[in-house]
Design an enzyme around this catalytic site. Structure first.
Site, PDB file in Angstrom:
ATOM      1  N   GLY A 158       0.819  -1.216   0.000  1.00 30.01           N
ATOM      2  CA  GLY A 158       0.000   0.000   0.000  1.00 30.01           C
ATOM      3  C   GLY A 158       0.846   1.256   0.000  1.00 30.01           C
ATOM      4  N   CYS A 197       8.603  -3.446 -14.666  1.00 23.22           N
ATOM      5  CA  CYS A 197       7.881  -2.899 -15.820  1.00 23.22           C
ATOM      6  C   CYS A 197       6.744  -3.835 -16.128  1.00 23.22           C
ATOM      7  CB  CYS A 197       8.732  -2.965 -17.075  1.00 23.22           C
ATOM      8  SG  CYS A 197       9.820  -1.636 -17.264  1.00 23.22           S
ATOM      9  N   ASN A 239      -6.932   5.962  11.690  1.00 25.60           N
ATOM     10  CA  ASN A 239      -7.614   4.799  11.140  1.00 25.60           C
ATOM     11  C   ASN A 239      -8.362   5.246   9.875  1.00 25.60           C
ATOM     12  OD1 ASN A 239      -9.729   2.663  10.788  1.00 25.60           O
ATOM     13  ND2 ASN A 239      -8.647   1.859  12.587  1.00 25.60           N
ATOM     14  N   ALA A 240      -8.354   4.410   8.837  1.00 27.63           N
ATOM     15  CA  ALA A 240      -9.007   4.782   7.578  1.00 27.63           C
ATOM     16  C   ALA A 240     -10.504   5.016   7.786  1.00 27.63           C
ATOM     17  CB  ALA A 240      -8.782   3.695   6.541  1.00 27.63           C
TER      18      ALA A 240
HETATM   19  P1  NAD Z   1       0.964  -4.533   5.111  1.00 24.57           P
HETATM   20  O1  NAD Z   1       0.489  -5.444   6.158  1.00 24.57           O
HETATM   21  O2  NAD Z   1       2.420  -4.385   4.863  1.00 24.57           O
HETATM   22  O3  NAD Z   1       0.372  -3.078   5.376  1.00 24.57           O
HETATM   23  C1  NAD Z   1      -0.968  -2.821   5.753  1.00 24.57           C
HETATM   24  C2  NAD Z   1      -1.022  -1.441   6.405  1.00 24.57           C
HETATM   25  O4  NAD Z   1      -2.381  -1.157   6.745  1.00 24.57           O
HETATM   26  C3  NAD Z   1      -0.208  -1.353   7.690  1.00 24.57           C
HETATM   27  O5  NAD Z   1       0.673  -0.258   7.583  1.00 24.57           O
HETATM   28  C4  NAD Z   1      -1.254  -1.162   8.777  1.00 24.57           C
HETATM   29  O6  NAD Z   1      -0.779  -0.344   9.825  1.00 24.57           O
HETATM   30  C5  NAD Z   1      -2.370  -0.484   8.008  1.00 24.57           C
HETATM   31  N1  NAD Z   1      -3.711  -0.640   8.589  1.00 24.57           N
HETATM   32  C6  NAD Z   1      -4.318  -1.762   9.022  1.00 24.57           C
HETATM   33  N2  NAD Z   1      -5.575  -1.500   9.395  1.00 24.57           N
HETATM   34  C7  NAD Z   1      -5.773  -0.173   9.181  1.00 24.57           C
HETATM   35  C8  NAD Z   1      -6.886   0.688   9.337  1.00 24.57           C
HETATM   36  N3  NAD Z   1      -8.064   0.253   9.765  1.00 24.57           N
HETATM   37  N4  NAD Z   1      -6.738   1.994   9.010  1.00 24.57           N
HETATM   38  C9  NAD Z   1      -5.543   2.478   8.555  1.00 24.57           C
HETATM   39  N5  NAD Z   1      -4.455   1.691   8.401  1.00 24.57           N
HETATM   40  C10 NAD Z   1      -4.582   0.381   8.684  1.00 24.57           C
HETATM   41  O7  NAD Z   1       0.203  -4.979   3.784  1.00 24.57           O
HETATM   42  P2  NAD Z   1       0.516  -4.594   2.260  1.00 24.57           P
HETATM   43  O8  NAD Z   1       1.576  -5.460   1.725  1.00 24.57           O
HETATM   44  O9  NAD Z   1       0.677  -3.124   2.138  1.00 24.57           O
HETATM   45  O10 NAD Z   1      -0.840  -5.042   1.571  1.00 24.57           O
HETATM   46  C11 NAD Z   1      -2.055  -4.365   1.892  1.00 24.57           C
HETATM   47  C12 NAD Z   1      -3.256  -5.095   1.353  1.00 24.57           C
HETATM   48  O11 NAD Z   1      -3.280  -5.006  -0.056  1.00 24.57           O
HETATM   49  C13 NAD Z   1      -3.254  -6.573   1.689  1.00 24.57           C
HETATM   50  O12 NAD Z   1      -4.565  -6.996   1.951  1.00 24.57           O
HETATM   51  C14 NAD Z   1      -2.726  -7.206   0.467  1.00 24.57           C
HETATM   52  O13 NAD Z   1      -3.126  -8.557   0.327  1.00 24.57           O
HETATM   53  C15 NAD Z   1      -3.316  -6.329  -0.600  1.00 24.57           C
HETATM   54  N6  NAD Z   1      -2.460  -6.318  -1.774  1.00 24.57           N
HETATM   55  C16 NAD Z   1      -2.918  -5.796  -2.903  1.00 24.57           C
HETATM   56  C17 NAD Z   1      -2.125  -5.796  -4.041  1.00 24.57           C
HETATM   57  C18 NAD Z   1      -2.561  -5.218  -5.304  1.00 24.57           C
HETATM   58  O14 NAD Z   1      -1.861  -5.260  -6.273  1.00 24.57           O
HETATM   59  N7  NAD Z   1      -3.702  -4.640  -5.334  1.00 24.57           N
HETATM   60  C19 NAD Z   1      -0.857  -6.324  -4.014  1.00 24.57           C
HETATM   61  C20 NAD Z   1      -0.403  -6.814  -2.834  1.00 24.57           C
HETATM   62  C21 NAD Z   1      -1.185  -6.767  -1.718  1.00 24.57           C
END
Ligand code: NAD
Length: 582
Positions: free
Chosen positions: A186, A438, A250-251
């Site tokens: 993220g 890429c 928090n979001a």
């Molecule tokens: P991560 O665990 O490294 O980071 C998640 C972040 O969210 C943390 O910094 C945490 O503090 C924060 N968080 C948790 N609950 C929260 C809330 N209620 N409000 C605000 N912040 C909050 O995870 P990541 O690797 O960044 O992945 C995030 C999500 O995206 C996962 O669910 C993952 O599976 C998904 N993801 C999506 C893609 C994509 O391409 N779209 C790729 C990889 C991961």
């Protein structure tokens, strides 16, 4: 089904240990394939790369690289002695056997987090994990090709750039893009939005994550206080300034405050770790520190609250969408959690793949990442320049985008264009071994891979290059709430394709191949495969590259042509892809 298991929470502070991959052209294993697997495993756990390296957690909630430090040591020791005709088998992060194969076989085969479908629930997984029988491999954590936030940066940029083009007919200039979650993946969002010329406001409950992204130059500034951060972001957007603002909140709080103040973002998404209600998501009732205590004290109660909070989160997103925001799910399965918890309108906004990515999958486009085993950024600059020369700006519909992206990765693009590599400077910080990403399609990936192999052979690059990808790709994943959401023929949950992809890569001679369950969206919701191939400059390597990097994206053409996508059928025709029943 609402997930309320009674698993014990992972201790993210256990067993401090600093791991860093060796650099340079000196082999410590018997082959470059084994050396590359070892260095990439170590690189995944480098503190510059991993989110919680001490607990072997790389990214994405609890996505881990190895079962335990003992398993890590044993994998390294085995790779060092692995012969040219041997293959190491890894089951959920633990080395379980070595078999006699042949030089063209993968050196490592990995299976992570797989459970027979009837038992593939979060409860069951947590029970196995608590007994020390499994790890959550996420996508690239357990398959040793995570390269830090930069790995997802281009895909995130592609998504936001496409959102600008499709929803606003231009870039995101002057648009306020609001999101949550500034973690491993993220954390790419703020930089991707500003690269697409938009203004970003991002909330995270963990201040250290925001600070880390600011230090790595993925986030421009952190503003204290919800209202002050909202005001700052609204003002920046009104002035058309491509700046990203982080807020420690928090979001859910952020979105509910925007609703109260009647401020509607132009673009709205989320990348909190909602795929994991225990180790990932933080309910709105808790601070980050309280969450760490509560999930250990009462895991069941924690998850109940987490899912309640996700439901409020999605409700707020749907309300903002009704008020005019372009909302999309960014791959964390948050809609499913809210739906399971009784919010019937949870799927009111689409996933990012059907919204912005599917057409690219239909031509075999997907993430292509590479890493310089030398550790020398100059090797990456040289590959950047080689790609600009190999794929001119006017070569196909994505040529211009490739040039904009590669040049955008440089602080001094003129030095790159002039081939003055010593003067090149990265626009954002390296994490671990220097690497790049890429998006390339069918017909492009093998071309790029062969070029890199030639550059290693000629000595232009100072050590071999590792070429891999995310499991999020055109033909490697079945994930009905993400990559395969809303397929034309309704085949969203059919995972034969992901299994075929893994088998194709083994048969074609990838250096290591992985087959996982649950990545991105959580246990029970996806199956996916990954492959990595090493360009070591030999002619054997060139033969393998030409097979693997053609066959792997070709799976995307088979997948999408079979589902009835015309673009995929046309691509198959143009590129002589052999589809028996077309
Ligand atoms: P991560 O665990 O490294 O980071 C998640 C972040 O969210 C943390 O910094 C945490 O503090 C924060 N968080 C948790 N609950 C929260 C809330 N209620 N409000 C605000 N912040 C909050 O995870 P990541 O690797 O960044 O992945 C995030 C999500 O995206 C996962 O669910 C993952 O599976 C998904 N993801 C999506 C893609 C994509 O391409 N779209 C790729 C990889 C991961």
């Amino acid at each position: 089904m609402t997930t309320t298991q009674s698993a014990t929470a992972l201790d993210f502070t256990a067993g401090a240990r600093a791991v860093r991959a060796p650099r340079g052209s000196q082999l410590t294993c018997k082959t470059w394939q084994a050396e590359a697997a070892m260095r990439m495993l170590m690189n995944n756990l480098d503190p510059e790369v991993a989110e919680h390296p001490d607990a072997l957690v790389v990214y994405g909630g609890r996505g881990r690289a190895a079962r335990s430090w003992a398993a890590f040591d044993s994998i390294v020791e085995t790779l060092k002695r692995l012969d040219t005709d041997e293959t190491l088998l890894v089951q959920s992060g633990k080395p379980v056997g070595v078999v006699r194969t042949h030089p063209d076989s993968p050196r490592v085969l990995i299976a992570n987090s797989n459970i027979v479908p009837h038992w593939a629930t979060q409860d069951q997984f947590d029970e196995y994990e608590a007994k020390g029988l499994m790890i959550f491999g996420q996508m690239t954590a357990g398959s040793w090709i995570y390269i830090g936030t930069q790995g997802i940066l281009q895909g995130t940029y592609e998504t936001f750039a496409e959102c600008g083009r499709m929803d606003f007919g231009c870039s995101l200039k002057g648009k306020l893009c609001v999101t949550g979650g500034c973690g491993g993946m993220g954390g790419a969002q703020p930089l991707a939005v500003t690269l697409a010329e938009g203004t970003c406001l991002i909330a995270d409950v963990d201040l250290s994550r925001l600070e880390r992204r600011r230090d790595d130059r993925y986030l421009d500034e952190i503003v204290d206080g919800l209202d002050a951060a909202i005001d700052r972001a609204v003002d920046l957007a009104a002035r058309g300034e491509a700046v990203s603002v982080g807020v420690h909140a928090n979001a859910v709080e952020l979105l509910e405050r925007m609703l109260e103040r009647d401020i509607t973002p132009d673009v709205l998404t989320d990348q909190t770790s909602a795929h994991d209600p225990l180790q990932g998501y933080v309910p709105v009732e808790y601070t980050f520190e309280q969450a760490a205590e509560e999930r250990v004290r009462d895991a069941k109660a924690y998850q109940k609250l987490s899912i309640e909070s996700m439901t409020r989160h999605v409700r707020a997103m749907v309300e903002l969408q009704k008020r005019g925001a372009v909302a999309f799910d960014y791959g964390n399965n948050i809609r499913q959690r809210a739906l399971d918890n009784g919010f019937d309108d949870a799927f009111a906004f689409p996933g990012f793949v059907p919204a912005y990515i599917r057409e690219q999958f239909c031509v075999g486009r997907g993430p292509f990442r590479w890493v310089a085993l030398s550790g020398d950024p100059v090797d990456i600059y040289k590959t950047d320049k080689a790609l600009l020369d190999l794929f001119p700006k006017d070569a196909g519909p994505y040529g211009e985008r490739l040039h904009r992206w590669i040049l955008g990765c440089h602080k001094n693009p003129q030095a790159l264009l002039a081939g003055n590599f010593e003067k090149c400077e990265p626009r954002f910080g390296w994490q671990g071994l220097p690497s790049r990403i890429c998006w390339f399609g069918l017909g492009e990936r093998d071309k790029a891979g062969l070029k890199f192999n030639e550059m290693v052979a000629s000595g232009e690059l100072s050590a071999p290059i590792v070429i891999g990808r995310d499991h999020l790709d055109c033909g490697s994943v079945a994930s009905p709430n993400r990559e395969t959401e809303g397929m034309l023929d309704g085949s969203d949950a059919i995972s034969d394709w992901a299994l075929l992809n893994a088998m194709v890569n083994v048969a074609s001679g990838s250096s290591w191949v992985s087959l996982h369950h649950g990545g991105g969206v959580g246990i029970g919701f996806s199956q996916h495969a990954g492959q990595v191939i090493v360009a070591d400059g030999t002619s054997d390597s060139a033969t393998r590259i030409s097979r693997v990097l053609a066959n792997d994206p070709m799976m995307g053409i088979f997948r999408h042509a079979d589902a009835g996508y015309e673009t995929a059928a046309l691509c198959a025709k143009d590129q002589d892809v052999d589809i028996p029943m077309q």
